[in-house]
Scaffold this active site. Structure first.
Site, PDB file in Angstrom:
ATOM      1  N   ARG A  83      55.242   9.879  43.271  1.00 54.63           N
ATOM      2  CA  ARG A  83      54.865   9.179  42.047  1.00 54.63           C
ATOM      3  C   ARG A  83      55.538   9.851  40.855  1.00 54.63           C
ATOM      4  NH1 ARG A  83      53.254   4.320  43.624  1.00 54.63           N
ATOM      5  NH2 ARG A  83      51.445   4.367  45.006  1.00 54.63           N
ATOM      6  N   ASP A 123      65.193   3.575  10.608  1.00 55.05           N
ATOM      7  CA  ASP A 123      64.222   4.235   9.734  1.00 55.05           C
ATOM      8  C   ASP A 123      62.806   4.236  10.319  1.00 55.05           C
ATOM      9  OD1 ASP A 123      62.881   5.460   7.751  1.00 55.05           O
ATOM     10  OD2 ASP A 123      63.346   4.032   6.169  1.00 55.05           O
ATOM     11  N   THR A 133      56.134  -0.454   2.525  1.00 54.80           N
ATOM     12  CA  THR A 133      56.781  -0.953   1.317  1.00 54.80           C
ATOM     13  C   THR A 133      55.833  -1.979   0.712  1.00 54.80           C
ATOM     14  OG1 THR A 133      58.924  -0.595   2.357  1.00 54.80           O
ATOM     15  CG2 THR A 133      58.883  -2.111   0.475  1.00 54.80           C
ATOM     16  N   ASN A 135      65.688  -2.325   6.515  1.00 55.29           N
ATOM     17  CA  ASN A 135      65.626  -1.478   7.710  1.00 55.29           C
ATOM     18  C   ASN A 135      66.088  -2.198   8.973  1.00 55.29           C
ATOM     19  OD1 ASN A 135      64.838   0.807   6.406  1.00 55.29           O
ATOM     20  ND2 ASN A 135      62.638   0.451   6.677  1.00 55.29           N
ATOM     21  N   ARG A 166      71.325  11.022   1.967  1.00 59.07           N
ATOM     22  CA  ARG A 166      72.303   9.972   2.238  1.00 59.07           C
ATOM     23  C   ARG A 166      72.513   9.793   3.730  1.00 59.07           C
ATOM     24  NH1 ARG A 166      75.161   9.679  -2.744  1.00 59.07           N
ATOM     25  NH2 ARG A 166      77.079   8.830  -1.881  1.00 59.07           N
ATOM     26  N   LYS A 199      61.235  -4.427   6.903  1.00 57.02           N
ATOM     27  CA  LYS A 199      61.837  -5.078   5.732  1.00 57.02           C
ATOM     28  C   LYS A 199      63.309  -5.275   6.052  1.00 57.02           C
ATOM     29  CE  LYS A 199      62.213  -0.542   3.483  1.00 57.02           C
ATOM     30  NZ  LYS A 199      61.943   0.267   2.317  1.00 57.02           N
ATOM     31  N   GLY A 205      24.602  -3.319  59.733  1.00 56.64           N
ATOM     32  CA  GLY A 205      24.706  -4.290  60.815  1.00 56.64           C
ATOM     33  C   GLY A 205      25.946  -5.149  60.774  1.00 56.64           C
ATOM     34  N   LYS A 262      72.275  10.884   9.288  1.00 56.60           N
ATOM     35  CA  LYS A 262      71.265  10.862   8.216  1.00 56.60           C
ATOM     36  C   LYS A 262      70.959  12.312   7.848  1.00 56.60           C
ATOM     37  CE  LYS A 262      66.612   9.006   7.422  1.00 56.60           C
ATOM     38  NZ  LYS A 262      65.725   7.906   7.805  1.00 56.60           N
ATOM     39  N   ASP A 265      57.180  -0.132   8.694  1.00 55.18           N
ATOM     40  CA  ASP A 265      58.097  -0.225   7.544  1.00 55.18           C
ATOM     41  C   ASP A 265      59.094  -1.354   7.724  1.00 55.18           C
ATOM     42  OD1 ASP A 265      58.955   0.398   5.047  1.00 55.18           O
ATOM     43  OD2 ASP A 265      60.148   2.143   5.641  1.00 55.18           O
TER      44      ASP A 265
HETATM   45  N1  LIG Z   1      72.574   3.951  12.067  1.00 54.35           N
HETATM   46  C1  LIG Z   1      73.004   3.477  10.890  1.00 54.35           C
HETATM   47  N2  LIG Z   1      74.123   2.750  10.831  1.00 54.35           N
HETATM   48  C2  LIG Z   1      74.512   2.266   9.677  1.00 54.35           C
HETATM   49  N3  LIG Z   1      73.864   2.436   8.508  1.00 54.35           N
HETATM   50  C3  LIG Z   1      72.748   3.142   8.503  1.00 54.35           C
HETATM   51  C4  LIG Z   1      72.248   3.698   9.704  1.00 54.35           C
HETATM   52  N4  LIG Z   1      71.108   4.330   9.413  1.00 54.35           N
HETATM   53  C5  LIG Z   1      70.894   4.166   8.093  1.00 54.35           C
HETATM   54  N5  LIG Z   1      71.874   3.449   7.557  1.00 54.35           N
HETATM   55  C6  LIG Z   1      71.985   3.072   6.155  1.00 54.35           C
HETATM   56  O1  LIG Z   1      71.320   4.030   5.371  1.00 54.35           O
HETATM   57  C7  LIG Z   1      70.230   3.442   4.683  1.00 54.35           C
HETATM   58  C8  LIG Z   1      69.109   4.432   4.574  1.00 54.35           C
HETATM   59  O2  LIG Z   1      68.728   4.817   5.839  1.00 54.35           O
HETATM   60  P1  LIG Z   1      67.214   5.057   6.187  1.00 54.35           P
HETATM   61  O3  LIG Z   1      66.463   3.869   5.759  1.00 54.35           O
HETATM   62  O4  LIG Z   1      67.098   5.483   7.582  1.00 54.35           O
HETATM   63  O5  LIG Z   1      66.932   6.303   5.245  1.00 54.35           O
HETATM   64  P2  LIG Z   1      65.570   6.726   4.593  1.00 54.35           P
HETATM   65  O6  LIG Z   1      65.837   7.992   3.895  1.00 54.35           O
HETATM   66  O7  LIG Z   1      64.511   6.752   5.624  1.00 54.35           O
HETATM   67  O8  LIG Z   1      65.374   5.516   3.628  1.00 54.35           O
HETATM   68  P3  LIG Z   1      64.055   4.940   2.962  1.00 54.35           P
HETATM   69  O9  LIG Z   1      63.959   5.626   1.668  1.00 54.35           O
HETATM   70  O10 LIG Z   1      64.360   3.486   2.841  1.00 54.35           O
HETATM   71  O11 LIG Z   1      62.926   5.224   3.877  1.00 54.35           O
HETATM   72  C9  LIG Z   1      69.883   2.234   5.499  1.00 54.35           C
HETATM   73  O12 LIG Z   1      69.245   1.265   4.748  1.00 54.35           O
HETATM   74  C10 LIG Z   1      71.251   1.778   5.946  1.00 54.35           C
HETATM   75  O13 LIG Z   1      71.929   1.076   4.944  1.00 54.35           O
HETATM   76  N1  LIG Z   2      28.655   3.446  63.129  1.00 62.24           N
HETATM   77  C1  LIG Z   2      27.880   3.706  62.082  1.00 62.24           C
HETATM   78  N2  LIG Z   2      27.107   2.713  61.608  1.00 62.24           N
HETATM   79  C2  LIG Z   2      26.332   2.975  60.551  1.00 62.24           C
HETATM   80  C3  LIG Z   2      26.317   4.242  59.933  1.00 62.24           C
HETATM   81  N3  LIG Z   2      25.481   4.199  58.877  1.00 62.24           N
HETATM   82  C4  LIG Z   2      24.992   2.941  58.842  1.00 62.24           C
HETATM   83  N4  LIG Z   2      25.500   2.206  59.851  1.00 62.24           N
HETATM   84  C5  LIG Z   2      25.170   0.821  60.103  1.00 62.24           C
HETATM   85  O1  LIG Z   2      24.510   0.750  61.354  1.00 62.24           O
HETATM   86  C6  LIG Z   2      24.810  -0.513  61.911  1.00 62.24           C
HETATM   87  C7  LIG Z   2      24.518  -0.705  63.362  1.00 62.24           C
HETATM   88  O2  LIG Z   2      24.951  -1.992  63.703  1.00 62.24           O
HETATM   89  P1  LIG Z   2      26.457  -2.368  63.473  1.00 62.24           P
HETATM   90  O3  LIG Z   2      27.318  -1.574  64.358  1.00 62.24           O
HETATM   91  O4  LIG Z   2      26.625  -3.834  63.496  1.00 62.24           O
HETATM   92  O5  LIG Z   2      26.740  -1.876  61.944  1.00 62.24           O
HETATM   93  C8  LIG Z   2      26.299  -0.584  61.668  1.00 62.24           C
HETATM   94  C9  LIG Z   2      26.379  -0.090  60.238  1.00 62.24           C
HETATM   95  O6  LIG Z   2      26.178  -1.169  59.346  1.00 62.24           O
HETATM   96  C10 LIG Z   2      27.124   5.260  60.486  1.00 62.24           C
HETATM   97  O7  LIG Z   2      27.156   6.379  60.015  1.00 62.24           O
HETATM   98  N5  LIG Z   2      27.906   4.949  61.539  1.00 62.24           N
HETATM   99  N1  LIG Z   3      58.512   6.910  35.690  1.00 63.05           N
HETATM  100  C1  LIG Z   3      57.894   6.010  34.928  1.00 63.05           C
HETATM  101  N2  LIG Z   3      56.944   5.245  35.490  1.00 63.05           N
HETATM  102  C2  LIG Z   3      56.334   4.339  34.703  1.00 63.05           C
HETATM  103  C3  LIG Z   3      56.665   4.173  33.341  1.00 63.05           C
HETATM  104  N3  LIG Z   3      55.879   3.203  32.834  1.00 63.05           N
HETATM  105  C4  LIG Z   3      55.111   2.761  33.826  1.00 63.05           C
HETATM  106  N4  LIG Z   3      55.381   3.448  34.963  1.00 63.05           N
HETATM  107  C5  LIG Z   3      54.739   3.236  36.265  1.00 63.05           C
HETATM  108  O1  LIG Z   3      54.034   4.413  36.614  1.00 63.05           O
HETATM  109  C6  LIG Z   3      54.105   4.487  38.021  1.00 63.05           C
HETATM  110  C7  LIG Z   3      53.719   5.810  38.638  1.00 63.05           C
HETATM  111  O2  LIG Z   3      53.910   5.686  40.028  1.00 63.05           O
HETATM  112  P1  LIG Z   3      55.369   5.294  40.561  1.00 63.05           P
HETATM  113  O3  LIG Z   3      56.294   6.407  40.279  1.00 63.05           O
HETATM  114  O4  LIG Z   3      55.270   4.817  41.964  1.00 63.05           O
HETATM  115  O5  LIG Z   3      55.774   4.015  39.645  1.00 63.05           O
HETATM  116  C8  LIG Z   3      55.571   4.190  38.271  1.00 63.05           C
HETATM  117  C9  LIG Z   3      55.774   2.994  37.379  1.00 63.05           C
HETATM  118  O6  LIG Z   3      55.399   1.812  38.031  1.00 63.05           O
HETATM  119  C10 LIG Z   3      57.675   4.996  32.772  1.00 63.05           C
HETATM  120  O7  LIG Z   3      58.038   4.917  31.596  1.00 63.05           O
HETATM  121  N5  LIG Z   3      58.249   5.886  33.605  1.00 63.05           N
END
Ligand SMILES: Nc1ncnc2c1ncn2[C@@H]1O[C@H](COP(=O)(O)OP(=O)(O)OP(=O)(O)O)[C@@H](O)[C@H]1O
Ligand SMILES: Nc1nc2c(ncn2[C@@H]2O[C@@H]3COP(=O)(O)O[C@H]3[C@H]2O)c(=O)[nH]1
Ligand SMILES: Nc1nc2c(ncn2[C@@H]2O[C@@H]3COP(=O)(O)O[C@H]3[C@H]2O)c(=O)[nH]1
Length: 831
Positions: free
Chosen positions: A462, A662, A681, A649, A533, A646, A328, A550, A644
């Protein structure tokens, strides 16, 4: 303007007070008061004047005056009397409106007001009396005809049916008299109404779609279904369709006030509206036991409490409605003829509500809802800088939609026309992977986050899936494309928020596609890690840039069973597109090693700077901690736990900003899931990791507190002579730790809030997420925006002379171990 209060009494008819509105404390109060204080009064009538509008119209007008905004996407009864539909029409002054939310608001109103009290018996009727009241309130142009004299004593169903047929074009409500299964007759009364010319009648909204309103919830959710198909009528149709004409005149509303007995009453809403009052009447034929009533009070809108009713149209059965269904409402909402016939199929109990009351409820709930939406929108970060009137405009047009767990809200590849803001629950974002049917988890979005902007900005499609990911369901506020374009699309955050990392990273990484291992020239060792290294390298022929390479021994990875961690490190770093995380451009492999080509951070390790300085002051610590907070924000919003943290890193780039490196222990978690690997660590591991209780991003917040402490003092808070002793100290908790005096009260407070034994109590882990950390007192006045757009001056500027300057790194002696054995087992095929 001022709202005049009339506690407990009605406003006098000729009292102009209702227009003397002052600015009350809050919009909501104002709206609420305007609604409730004024309810129950009649306004003075003057044709064509604002006051000639219904009270509802006046309140609407008032609302507009307060907000300065007419809202869109609704039907408008404008001052000149025409009724318009669609968002395009905004009359200079709108007197009454039915907007797209009315159905929803009605539902809310029903929730609030209906209570089962009255047994209707077996008849569901819409009486002339009812119609008079309704029509009187809502439209002055309707002429009520007299029912045939015999109608009060409906002895002869056939006769009444025939009469109905004859009067067809006058029928507002067409409940037929029939004999039902149990031999009862149903009762019908007529409302006569002088209708507009046929062509106008024809164009009135076709609300005949089959279906019924399944419970109040469905009432809300089915806005876009057949019931509301009238929203697709063209404006012309709507205008004619909703106009009610008096004596064939074409501008009925102008003449409203002239109609006799035309007094625009909106009674104070009553909690319960009697539907049917039973006078003892003549018994009907058949085995009737209940008294037959025709003394119906005005029925406007009903909700079935007990029994079943049948819906039909033009004698065609449409459906049967059971308890919980609503009926209604259409005639009220659209001010049109009853669109279907409702007959009681069994004894029924209905909850009913009168039109005036219904209108008042709608208005009240509409206004309250608008205030609520506006309040909520104010709290959404995206809208923080939008003026109040813009928020009101948005809240005026948005619709609330609920989803259940696992439901797709958006499907990648589908066409999209709407923009969403999450008002409750969680959703997850996933994306299809190239050459795969699998969907990759991208991130989780929470209350206050938005999505759906990309399809509205680009080519309608999307770009990702959005799936409800909350056992309790989630709710979104949905905004149409027009409003999005007008009010939202230009906001900075909309353009930048969800940069498609994968796509962006693919673009960045493409640059290095052709680079071969043999193109790399090793210049110097930057560091030594667990598996090998890290070398400073340059690409052959490109002397302007340097990179970190790395190098990891495969055999050692296998020996320590770190294959999965290494694959995860590659995936997470390779995808990450964050200024606070070191970028991985390309990976290589050969028989002995895996290689990761990364951006180089020539400022050195934060650990080295800390060692040289002893400890940092509050401001310096704040800056580095903030960089980590940003990195964590990025990772955690994608459900990635770092594990990790510290100073070793954290690397300084040439400017002095720190980046996380890392990712050997980083892991992408399933939403809401925990992980159990004991890693990290010792000084930095959280108690739940030690106790093997299962951990998640909460463990990172713990380590953030530990990092703050270490940066401020030079030593981590939990330090033992060996890992076991360290773990014991950790399990005693942060309150057992003495804080040196140089740690400020606010810093200590934050550390203690981060290092709570119970992860659920840690700051960052709770409702407000990581923003709770950003809002902590210790960060008061910190320039987060400057940090993110890198305009903030870092506290320490590393000295870097040129792209191959390694002076900020320690010296590492050459590796004397000799080459590792080959590993061709193939576990690293995807590396
Ligand atoms: N992108 C970078 N630029 C400069 N130095 C870096 C970079 N990546 C790593 N290093 C140097 O190398 C070291 C070791 O790198 P990382 O920690 O990634 O290696 P890992 O083998 O994972 O070490 P961990 O044993 O600590 O886990 C870092 O602490 C840093 O001094
Ligand atoms: N038009 C329509 N109204 C429906 C249907 N099923 C339930 N109704 C209800 O029937 C009511 C009749 O009075 P209203 O038009 O005020 O509002 C309508 C809806 O709330 C349907 O399939 N079609
Ligand atoms: N493409 C993309 N969309 C994301 C991400 N994170 C959140 N979204 C949302 O996911 C939505 C999907 O529909 P839309 O593409 O319209 O818009 C997108 C964004 O708003 C991302 O990392 N990549």
């Amino acid at each position: 303007m001022r709202i005049k209060h009339y506690p407990g009494k009605a406003v006098q008819n000729d009292d102009p007070a209702w227009l003397e509105m002052d600015v009350p404390t809050s919009t909501r109060d104002r709206l609420y008061e305007a609604n409730w204080n004024e309810a129950g009064n009649s306004a003075p009538q003057a044709p064509g004047s604002v006051k000639a509008a219904s009270k509802l119209g006046q309140y609407q007008t008032l609302l507009e005056e307060m907000t300065g905004q007419p809202s869109s996407d609704r039907l408008e009864i404008s001052k000149n009397g025409s009724v318009r539909g669609g968002a395009k029409y905004h009359s200079d002054r709108c007197l009454a409106r039915i907007n797209s939310k009315t159905r929803h608001d009605f539902q809310e109103g029903v929730h609030a007001l209906f209570q089962p009290r009255f047994k209707i018996g077996r008849n569901v009727v819409i009486t002339q009396e009812h119609a008079k009241k309704s029509v009187r309130f809502n439209d002055k142009s309707v002429e009520i005809g007299d029912p045939p004299p015999w109608l009060d004593e409906p002895e002869d169903p056939e006769r009444i049916s025939q009469w109905i047929d004859e009067q067809n074009e006058y029928i507002l409500s067409s409940t037929r008299l029939t004999r039902n299964d149990s031999g009862y007759y149903e009762h019908s009364k007529k409302i006569r109404q002088r209708l507009p010319p046929k062509n106008i009648c024809r164009s009135s909204p076709d609300l005949s779609a089959s279906g019924s309103l399944d419970s109040l919830e469905e009432f809300q959710n089915r806005k876009s279904d057949s019931f509301t198909s009238n929203s697709s009528y063209n404006d012309d149709d709507q205008r004619h369709g909703f106009d009610l004409y008096k004596n064939g005149r074409t501008s009925p509303i102008k003449n409203k006030a002239a109609v006799k007995g035309d007094d625009f009453l909106i009674p104070r809403p009553k909690l319960v509206v009697p539907v049917h009052s039973y006078g003892v009447r003549k018994r009907r034929t058949g085995n009737l036991t209940n008294a037959q009533s025709d003394n119906c009070d005005s029925i406007c809108d009903n909700s079935i409490s007990e029994g079943r009713v049948e819906v039909s149209r033009e004698n065609k059965y449409l459906s049967t409605l059971a308890p919980g269904k609503v009926l209604g409402e259409l005639a009220i909402l659209y001010n049109c003829k009853r669109t279907a016939t409702i007959k009681a199929a069994t004894d029924c109990k209905l909850w009913a509500i009168e039109r005036p009351c219904f209108q008042t409820i709608m208005m009240r709930t509409g206004l309250i809802r608008q205030a609520e939406y506006t309040d909520f929108l104010k709290s959404v970060p995206l809208f923080k800088n939008l003026p109040g009137d813009t928020l009101i405009k948005i809240s005026d047009v948005l619709e609330e939609v609920s989803y259940s767990n696992g439901e797709y809200i958006i499907r990648q590849g589908a066409r999209g026309d709407t923009f969403f803001i999450i008002s409750k629950g969680l959703v997850k974002v996933t994306m299809k992977q190239p050459n795969s049917t699998e969907e990759k988890f991208i991130r989780t979005l929470k209350k206050g986050d938005f999505f759906g902007e990309k399809a509205l900005q680009g080519d309608d499609l999307r770009t990702a899936n959005i799936i409800c990911d909350d056992p309790e369901g989630s709710t979104c506020l949905v905004i149409d494309r027009e409003t999005f374009n007008q009010l939202i699309s230009n906001l900075d955050e909309i353009r930048t928020k969800y940069k498609d990392e994968s796509a962006d990273r693919r673009r960045i990484n493409q640059e290095f596609e052709a680079v071969k291992l043999s193109d790399l020239r090793i210049l110097k060792t930057l560091g030594v890690g667990g598996f090998g290294r890290v070398e400073l390298v340059q690409i052959h022929g490109d002397g302007n840039r340097s990179f970190a390479l790395k190098q990891m021994k495969k055999a050692q990875i296998v020996e320590t069973r770190q294959q999965q961690h290494i694959m995860s490190e590659k995936e997470i770093m390779g995808d990450a597109n964050c200024e606070f995380i070191v970028k991985l451009f390309k990976t290589f492999k050969d028989k002995k090693y895996l290689y990761m080509l990364m951006e180089s951070c020539l400022g050195g390790e934060l650990w080295t700077v800390l060692r040289d300085k002893g400890h940092f002051d509050d401001g310096t610590t704040r800056f580095y901690t903030a960089c980590v907070v940003e990195a964590f924000d990025y990772l955690h919003s994608r459900n990635i736990i770092y594990r990790d943290l510290k100073p070793e890193n954290l690397l300084l780039d040439v400017q002095g900003y720190v980046k996380l490196v890392d990712f050997g222990f980083a892991k992408k978690l399933q939403s809401g899931r925990k992980t159990w690997t004991f890693c990290g660590t010792p000084e930095y591991v959280a108690p739940e990791v030690i106790l093997n209780k299962g951990h998640d991003i909460g463990a990172d917040y713990w380590s953030l507190g530990v990092l703050m402490f270490e940066l401020l003092t030079g030593t981590p808070p939990f330090t033992g002579a060996d890992p076991m002793k360290t773990y014991n100290i950790i399990l005693k908790g942060i309150d057992a730790i003495e804080f040196p005096r140089n740690i400020t009260r606010n810093a200590m407070a934050l550390i203690k809030k981060l290092c709570r034994d119970n992860p659920a109590e840690r700051l960052g882990y709770q409702k407000g997420g990581i923003s709770e950390i950003q809002k902590h007192k210790w960060f008061d006045g910190f320039n987060w925006e400057g940090l993110c757009n890198r305009t903030l001056d870092p506290p320490i500027c590393p000295q870097v002379q040129h792209v191959t300057d390694t002076s900020n790194f320690d010296e590492y002696p050459p590796d004397n171990d000799g080459p590792p054995p080959d590993d061709v087992s193939g576990w690293d095929a995807d590396f």
